[in-house]
Scaffold this motif. Structure first.
Motif, PDB file in Angstrom:
ATOM      1  N   LYS A   7       0.729  -1.021   0.090  1.00  0.00           N
ATOM      2  CA  LYS A   7      -0.730   0.012   0.505  1.00  0.00           C
ATOM      3  C   LYS A   7       0.926   1.546   0.079  1.00  0.00           C
ATOM      4  CE  LYS A   7      -4.097  -2.062   2.441  1.00  0.00           C
ATOM      5  NZ  LYS A   7      -5.157  -2.090   2.719  1.00  0.00           N
ATOM      6  N   THR A   8       1.663   1.414  -0.534  1.00  0.00           N
ATOM      7  CA  THR A   8       2.983   2.485  -1.198  1.00  0.00           C
ATOM      8  C   THR A   8       2.862   2.708  -1.929  1.00  0.00           C
ATOM      9  OG1 THR A   8       4.624   0.690  -1.982  1.00  0.00           O
ATOM     10  CG2 THR A   8       4.888   1.733   0.189  1.00  0.00           C
ATOM     11  N   SER A   9       1.603   2.496  -2.945  1.00  0.00           N
ATOM     12  CA  SER A   9       0.516   2.612  -4.271  1.00  0.00           C
ATOM     13  C   SER A   9      -0.874   2.335  -3.778  1.00  0.00           C
ATOM     14  CB  SER A   9       1.164   3.247  -5.725  1.00  0.00           C
ATOM     15  OG  SER A   9       2.960   2.771  -5.520  1.00  0.00           O
ATOM     16  N   GLU A  10      -1.288   3.324  -4.210  1.00  0.00           N
ATOM     17  CA  GLU A  10      -2.654   2.814  -4.434  1.00  0.00           C
ATOM     18  C   GLU A  10      -3.528   2.856  -5.265  1.00  0.00           C
ATOM     19  OE1 GLU A  10      -6.820   5.564  -3.649  1.00  0.00           O
ATOM     20  OE2 GLU A  10      -4.727   6.509  -3.420  1.00  0.00           O
ATOM     21  N   GLU A  11      -3.867   2.078  -5.511  1.00  0.00           N
ATOM     22  CA  GLU A  11      -4.318   1.462  -6.070  1.00  0.00           C
ATOM     23  C   GLU A  11      -5.758   1.863  -7.528  1.00  0.00           C
ATOM     24  OE1 GLU A  11      -5.345  -4.161  -6.289  1.00  0.00           O
ATOM     25  OE2 GLU A  11      -6.630  -2.501  -5.679  1.00  0.00           O
ATOM     26  N   ASN A  12      -4.981   2.582  -8.914  1.00  0.00           N
ATOM     27  CA  ASN A  12      -5.699   2.862  -9.620  1.00  0.00           C
ATOM     28  C   ASN A  12      -6.402   1.135 -11.037  1.00  0.00           C
ATOM     29  OD1 ASN A  12      -6.593   5.275 -10.963  1.00  0.00           O
ATOM     30  ND2 ASN A  12      -4.719   4.936 -12.314  1.00  0.00           N
ATOM     31  N   PHE A  13      -7.862   2.232 -10.299  1.00  0.00           N
ATOM     32  CA  PHE A  13      -8.871   1.371 -11.734  1.00  0.00           C
ATOM     33  C   PHE A  13      -9.977   1.996 -11.691  1.00  0.00           C
ATOM     34  CE2 PHE A  13      -9.856   0.605  -7.299  1.00  0.00           C
ATOM     35  CZ  PHE A  13     -10.929   0.287  -6.658  1.00  0.00           C
ATOM     36  N   LYS A  14     -10.105   1.349 -12.345  1.00  0.00           N
ATOM     37  CA  LYS A  14     -12.170   2.309 -12.947  1.00  0.00           C
ATOM     38  C   LYS A  14     -13.210   1.196 -13.047  1.00  0.00           C
ATOM     39  CE  LYS A  14     -11.407   6.446 -15.532  1.00  0.00           C
ATOM     40  NZ  LYS A  14     -11.792   7.449 -16.288  1.00  0.00           N
ATOM     41  N   GLU A  15     -14.006   1.490 -12.511  1.00  0.00           N
ATOM     42  CA  GLU A  15     -15.023   0.027 -12.061  1.00  0.00           C
ATOM     43  C   GLU A  15     -16.333   0.991 -12.967  1.00  0.00           C
ATOM     44  OE1 GLU A  15     -17.079  -1.986  -8.328  1.00  0.00           O
ATOM     45  OE2 GLU A  15     -15.673  -0.802  -7.677  1.00  0.00           O
TER      46      GLU A  15
END
Length: 1033
Positions: A220-228
Motif C-alpha cells: 500500500k505504498t502505491s494506491e490501486e488505480n482502477f476504473k469500475e
C-alpha cells in the motif's frame, strides 16, 4: 455565398472487408490464436493444428488424445514468435482439477505446468521483445509471472491477487515499457474493472521481474488505480467461454500502445492518440522535441506523471445492442459484445452473430458484418499482435478482416466537430478536402465575428471573390478586407497580371484612405497613425509585393501602371510614401529626380550610391557636380571601378569653376594613380585640367612621373605640347619637345628660359654625337652672339668635349683679340700634337709586325718534312708510302683516300658538290690526255681539291673544333649499338692506347669503334698546308 460541394469520394474499397480462409476443418473449431502470422487451431476432436506461413499445405498436427488428455480445452495462447503454445483445460470434476500444459516449438508432446495445476489461465501478457518474462491471469484473479527456458515454462510465481481472495475472472492482461525508460505499465481487466499498475523495473534480469511493481501495491505504498463500470457483472464467474475484454494496439515502431480498448459489461472505454492530439502543445501523446519534430509520448497528468487509464473516454455500443440491453430482454445479455479488437480509429466488436466496427472519434457504426447459418456463429475475434492482422473464427471456418485506408474519413469527422486543425492534418494535403475545410472554417469564423481569420481562409478557397469582398465591405472592416486581398494575392499565378494589378491598386487605395483620414483629423503624430503607416510601409516592402511589381513576368504590367500608382499617391498628397514607393519599385530615377527637385542633393547622392548603377551616375552627374562637387566626386571615388571614367568625361562641363575643376582633377588622379587606368582620353583630360587650372609645377610633376619614353607615356605628347605652347608653359613644353625627340626646338626654347636647362637638354641625345655637338654649338652661338659672353663661351669648351675652339671661332666678332681665347687655342694645339704622336707610334708598330710576318712566310716556304719508311697513316695505321698521302705541319700524316673519307662528311653541301665535280673532271683528264697542257690542267684541279680537303689538318684544324658537339654515335644507330655493347668485351680491352705515339688504335671487329673521333690539341699557330705536304708515293 456560392459554396462548393464536398468532394465526391472516388471508387474505393470499403474500410473493412472480410475474406474466408481456404481451410475446411475436419471437426468443429473451438479455439484459434495467431501471432507472427503463425496460426494455432484447436478442434473438437482434441486435435491442434499449427500452421506455418512458409508451408501452409503441411501443418503440424498434434493429437491430444494420443497423450491421454481428455479434459476440455478452455483456452490457448500463442507467444509473439508464434512458436510457443500454452493450453489451459477446465476441471472435469473435483478430483480432476484444471490443468495447464505447454507445447514447445520442436516437441509436439504437451508438458504439464505443475505450478499452475488447479488454475484456469484466462489471459496471458507477452512481452513485445520476445525475451522478458510474461504474466498469466487466472479465472480466480491471480496473476503469475513465468518465463520459457530450455523448452519449458519455469520460474512461475504468483505476484498479485487482483480480487484479494474473492473469485474474479481476469478477462485481459497486458504490459509494456515506456521508450528509453525503466517505467512499466501493467493493465488487468475484469468484467467491471480495469486496473492500471505502474512502476520502475531498473534491472530486467532480476527474477521475478514484476514483484517490485506489485509489492508497492500490496504494501500500500502505491494506491490501486482502477476504473469500475457497472454494479453487477453478468459474467462475474468464469463460464468457460473465450473472449477478449482488453485490446491494445501497439505501434510498429514504438513499444507502447497507440490505442487501448476495454470492454466491460456496461460499456466500452477507449484511449486513442488521435482524440488527444492537439497540435503545438504538450497535451495528448505528441510532444515537441528540440529539432522541431513531434514524437509520440504518453498522456500526462497534472503533476507530470504519465496516465493512460484516466485518459480513456467512453464509446457507446451500437444502438441496437444498447437498446436491447436497456430493455431488459432475456436475450440482451447474449447480444452484448463478447470480444473486441482495437485499431487506430475503430473498435471491432464481436456480437452473437455479427461483427460491428464503431468509430472511436464519433461513435458511428462504420461496418456491420452478419454471419449466416452456413458460416456459423462467430466464436471470437482476435488480432495478430505482431503483424496486426484481424481474424475471426466460427465452428465451420476462419475469416480474415482487411483494413483499407482506415483514416480516409477522419478529416471529415474532425471537420464535423469543428476541429479544423486536425481536419487539415488528416486531409493528407488533398486539394478538394482542403477546399471544404477552409470554406467551412471561414464561414465558422465569420459567424463568430473573427473576420481577419475568416478572410485568410476565404482567400484560400475558390469561393467567389466578389461575394467574399462584398461581405467584408458590408461589415466595414478594412483590416479583414486587407487580409483577404493580401492572402488572395499570394494564391494567384504570376501570369494573372490583371488580377494582380487590381489587388495591388485596391490595397494601396485602402491604406492611403486610412492614412488620409487620420491626417485630415490632425492625427499625424498619434500612435495610431504611426502604426498604420508602418503597416503600409511593411506592405510595400513585402517580398510578395516586390514579386508582383518587379517580377520579370509582369514587367509590362508595371510599366503600364506605374504612373497610375504615382498619380494615386499624389492625389492623396502623400509625398513621403510616394518616395518610399519609388524605392520599393526600384524606380530610382523618380526618387533622385524628386530629391533634386526639392534641393535634397545629399539624399539624391545617397540613393545613387546604394544602387550601384553606372548609368544613373551618368545621367545625374552634371547636375549634382554643379550643386555639390565634393560630395559627388566622393561618391564617384567610392564607386571604384564600377564607373568608366571615359564615359564620364563628356558629362564634365567644358566651363568649370576652380572648385569643380579641382574636384574633377581629384577624381581623375584617383583613377590614374589608384585604379591604374591607362586610357589616353583620361590622361589627356587630366593634362588639360593641369594646364588651365593649376600651376606649371603640378603639370611637371605629372609629366615627370610618366617618364621620358614616348612609347610608354599614357598621354598624347603632341596634344599636351599644343596646350602648353598655347598657355606658354615653357618648362613643360621643353620637356615635351625632348620626349618627342625635337631637341633643336627644345634647346631653342630652353635658351630663352634657362641656359642651364638648355645645357641639360643638349646632353640628352647620348647616342647621337653629331646632334649633341650641333645642340651645344647652338647654345655657344647664342652665348657668343646674343650675350657676347666670351668667358662663358670658353667654359663651354670644358663642359662639352665635342666642341672645340675652332668650332666656335666663327661665332666671335672680328674685333675680338686672341687674348680672350689664347688658353683654349693652346690647349687645342696640344691635343692635336698628342694625337699625332699616338698615330706615329701605331705606324711603327705596324711596320715591325709586317717585317715579322714577312720573315715567317719566308721560313715556311723553305720548310720540309721527312718521311720514314715506317711511318703510318694516322687514320688507317697502314704504311704511309703505299698510297698517295698528305703531311701536315702538325705532324699528322694521312693517305689521300683516308683523308677524303674522313673530311667529306664534314663539308657543307656546296663544297661537297664542288669536290665531286672536281674529282670527276680529274678522272676524265687522266683518261683522255697525257700532254703537258693536260698535266698542267690536272695539277690545277689537284690544287683545287687540296684546297678543299687539305687546307688544314682534320684533327688540328678549325673544322674539328666545329664538330665537337657531334656525338660519336649517331642517334639513328644508338639503340643498335647499345644492344651490341658487351661489358665483357670492354673488360677484355677494345681500346688499346699506344703509349709511344699516343694514338687510339681501332679494333675493326667491333662496330662501336667506327664512330670514334680523336681530337689532337694543337698549338696556338694556325695550321696551313705546306706545298711539300702533297708529296706523292
Amino acid at each position: 455565398m456560392a459554396h462548393h460541394q464536398q468532394p465526391q469520394a472516388k471508387r474505393e474499397l470499403p474500410i473493412f472487408s472480410k475474406s474466408k480462409v481456404n481451410f475446411i476443418p475436419n471437426s468443429p473449431i473451438t479455439h484459434l490464436c495467431v501471432s507472427s502470422n503463425r496460426i494455432a487451431i484447436a478442434m473438437l476432436n482434441k486435435t491442434i493444428l499449427k500452421i506455418d506461413p512458409k508451408d501452409p499445405e503441411h501443418p503440424e498436427e498434434i493429437n491430444l488424445q494420443k497423450y491421454d488428455i481428455d479434459a476440455k480445452l478452455s483456452n490457448m495462447f500463442l507467444d509473439p514468435t508464434g512458436q510457443h503454445l500454452i493450453l489451459t483445460f477446465s476441471p472435469k470434476d473435483s478430483l480432476n482439477p484444471a490443468e495447464v500444459m505447454y507445447i514447445a516449438p520442436k516437441d509436439p508432446k504437451p508438458k504439464d505446468v505443475v505450478a499452475l495445476k488447479g488454475h484456469i489461465i484466462t489471459a496471458v501478457a507477452w512481452n513485445q521483445d520476445f525475451e522478458s518474462p510474461f504474466l498469466l491471469g487466472t479465472s480466480k484473479g491471480a496473476v503469475f509471472e513465468g518465463e520459457i527456458l530450455n523448452g519449458d515454462v519455469k520460474n512461475l510465481k504468483q505476484v498479485y491477487d487482483i480480487c484479494k481472495g474473492n473469485s474474479t475472472v481476469i478477462c485481459g492482461l497486458e504490459f509494456f515499457f515506456l521508450p528509453r525508460s525503466t517505467k512499466c505499465y501493467i493493465f488487468i481487466a475484469t468484467s467491471k474493472r480495469l486496473y492500471q499498475f505502474k512502476g520502475n523495473i531498473p534491472y530486467r534480469e532480476e527474477r521475478p521481474m514484476f514483484t517490485g511493481i506489485f509489492n508497492s501495491y500490496i504494501n500500500k505504498t502505491s494506491e490501486e488505480n482502477f476504473k469500475e463500470f457497472g454494479q453487477n457483472s453478468p459474467t462475474g464467474n468464469w463460464t468457460g467461454q473465450a473472449g477478449n475484454k482488453l485490446s491494445i494496439l501497439h505501434s510498429p515502431n514504438l513499444p507502447y500502445p497507440r490505442a487501448i480498448a476495454y470492454l466491460s459489461d456496461s460499456g466500452l472505454m477507449v484511449f486513442n492518440h488521435v482524440s488527444l492530439f492537439i497540435c503545438n502543445t504538450v497535451v495528448g501523446i505528441f510532444r515537441l522535441v528540440e529539432n522541431g519534430n513531434y514524437v509520440l509520448s504518453p498522456p500526462v497528468t497534472e503533476n507530470g506523471d504519465e496516465d493512460f487509464l484516466n485518459s480513456m473516454v467512453p464509446v457507446s455500443y451500437p444502438k441496437s445492442s444498447e437498446e436491447d440491453y436497456n430493455a431488459g430482454n432475456s436475450q440482451s445479455v447474449c447480444n452484448l459484445p463478447r470480444s473486441l479488437v482495437v485499431t487506430d480509429y475503430h473498435v471491432l466488436l464481436l456480437l452473437k452473430s455479427s461483427v460491428k466496427a464503431v468509430s472511436i472519434l464519433n461513435e458511428g457504426l462504420m461496418y456491420d458484418d452478419n454471419y449466416n447459418e452456413v458460416q456459423g456463429r462467430p466464436l471470437n475475434i482476435i488480432k495478430d499482435p505482431i503483424r496486426g492482422t484481424i481474424w475471426c473464427y466460427t465452428e465451420r471456418g476462419v475469416f480474415r478482416y482487411t483494413v483499407n485506408e482506415e483514416d480516409r474519413s477522419v478529416w471529415k469527422i474532425f471537420l464535423d466537430k469543428g476541429d479544423f486543425v486536425k481536419a487539415r492534418e488528416y486531409s493528407k494535403h488533398d486539394a478538394d478536402k482542403l477546399e471544404v475545410i477552409h470554406l467551412k472554417q471561414a464561414d465558422h469564423c465569420f459567424a463568430n465575428k473573427e473576420y481577419e481569420i475568416s478572410a485568410m481562409y476565404y482567400a484560400m478557397t475558390k469561393a467567389s471573390f466578389e461575394e467574399v469582398a462584398l461581405k467584408f465591405v458590408q461589415i466595414d472592416d478594412s483590416h479583414a478586407l486587407k487580409t483577404f486581398l493580401l492572402k488572395k494575392m499570394s494564391t494567384l499565378k504570376s501570369t494573372d497580371v490583371t488580377k494582380i494589378t487590381v489587388l495591388v491598386m485596391w490595397l494601396i487605395e485602402i491604406y492611403l484612405n486610412e492614412l488620409g483620414s487620420l491626417r485630415d483629423f490632425g492625427k499625424q503624430s498619434t500612435a495610431e497613425y504611426n502604426t498604420l503607416r508602418e503597416q503600409f510601409l511593411v506592405f510595400m516592402s513585402q517580398p510578395l509585393v516586390k514579386l508582383i511589381l518587379l517580377n520579370i513576368y509582369v514587367q509590362d504590367c508595371v510599366l503600364k501602371n506605374k504612373k497610375a500608382v504615382y498619380d494615386l499617391m499624389a492625389s492623396h498628397g502623400d509625398q513621403e510614401n510616394l518616395v518610399h514607393f519609388t524605392v520599393v519599385m526600384k524606380d530610382f530615377d523618380e526618387v533622385i529626380e524628386n530629391n533634386i527637385a526639392n534641393g535634397l542633393y545629399g539624399p539624391a547622392l545617397t540613393t545613387l550610391q546604394k544602387q550601384k548603377d553606372a548609368q544613373l551616375y551618368g545621367k545625374y552627374i552634371p547636375v549634382l557636380l554643379d550643386k555639390d562637387p565634393k560630395a559627388t566626386i566622393d561618391a564617384l571615388i567610392s564607386g571604384g571601378r564600377m564607373h568608366n571614367p571615359i564615359k564620364l568625361l563628356p558629362k564634365f562641363s567644358s566651363k568649370l569653376d576652380n572648385d569643380t575643376a579641382k574636384q574633377i582633377t581629384r577624381y581623375l588622379e584617383h583613377c590614374v594613380n589608384t585604379l591604374r587606368f591607362v586610357d589616353l582620353p583620361i590622361h589627356d583630360y587630366l593634362i588639360s585640367l593641369y594646364v588651365y587650372y593649376y600651376s606649371e609645377d603640378s603639370l611637371m610633376n605629372y609629366l615627370e612621373g610618366q617618364g621620358t619614353d614616348v612609347n610608354r607615356v599614357r598621354y598624347d605628347p603632341k596634344y599636351a605640347l599644343m596646350l602648353c605652347l598655347e598657355k606658354q608653359l615653357h618648362y613643360a613644353s621643353i620637356h615635351l619637345y625632348t620626349i618627342l625627340g625635337l631637341y633643336e626646338e627644345a634647346v631653342s626654347l630652353a635658351i630663352q628660359v634657362d641656359l642651364e636647362l638648355a645645357k641639360t637638354t643638349a646632353s640628352k641625345p647620348e647616342d647621337d654625337v653629331e646632334t649633341r655637338k650641333k645642340l651645344w654649338l647652338k647654345i655657344a652661338k647664342h652665348v657668343v652672339k646674343e650675350k657676347n659672353d666670351i668667358k662663358q663661351a670658353m667654359e663651354f669648351l670644358k663642359q662639352c668635349d665635342l666642341v672645340k675652339i675652332e668650332d666656335i671661332l666663327p661665332f666671335f666678332p672680328n674685333f675680338v683679340t686672341i687674348e680672350h681665347f689664347k688658353e683654349a687655342i693652346c690647349q687645342s694645339l696640344q691635343e692635336y700634337n698628342q694625337h699625332i704622336q699616338t698615330l706615329k707610334r701605331e705606324m711603327d708598330e705596324a711596320t715591325k709586325s709586317a717585317e715579322v710576318i714577312r720573315d715567317e712566310i719566308h721560313a715556311v716556304r723553305n720548310r720540309c718534312a721527312v718521311i720514314r719508311a715506317t711511318d703510318q697513316c694516322t687514320l688507317c695505321e697502314n704504311t704511309l708510302l703505299i698510297r698517295n698521302f698528305y703531311v701536315f705541319p702538325c705532324g699528322h700524316k694521312f693517305h689521300a683516300d683516308c683523308l677524303m673519307s674522313e673530311i667529306f662528311p664534314t663539308l657543307s653541301q656546296p663544297r661537297k658538290k664542288l669536290l665531286q665535280e672536281l674529282q670527276a673532271i680529274t678522272l676524265n683528264q687522266e683518261a683522255l690526255s697525257t700532254s703537258s697542257t693536260g698535266i698542267s690542267s690536272r695539277d690545277q684541279l689537284k690544287s683545287s681539291i687540296d684546297d678543299i680537303i687539305a687546307s688544314e689538318c682534320v684533327y688540328c684544324g678549325d673544322n674539328m673544333i666545329k664538330l665537337i658537339d657531334i656525338p660519336f654515335i649517331p642517334q639513328s644507330d644508338y639503340e643498335k649499338v647499345q644492344k651490341e655493347w658487351d661489358p665483357q668485351k670492354t673488360r677484355d680491352g677494345l681500346f688499346n692506347l699506344d703509349p709511344p705515339r699516343g694514338i687510339l688504335h681501332r679494333d675493326s671487329s667491333h662496330p662501336l669503334l667506327c664512330f670514334a673521333r680523336v681530337v689532337c690539341v694543337r698549338g696556338p699557330e694556325r695550321s696551313y698546308r705546306d706545298p711539300m705536304s702533297s708529296l706523292k708515293n
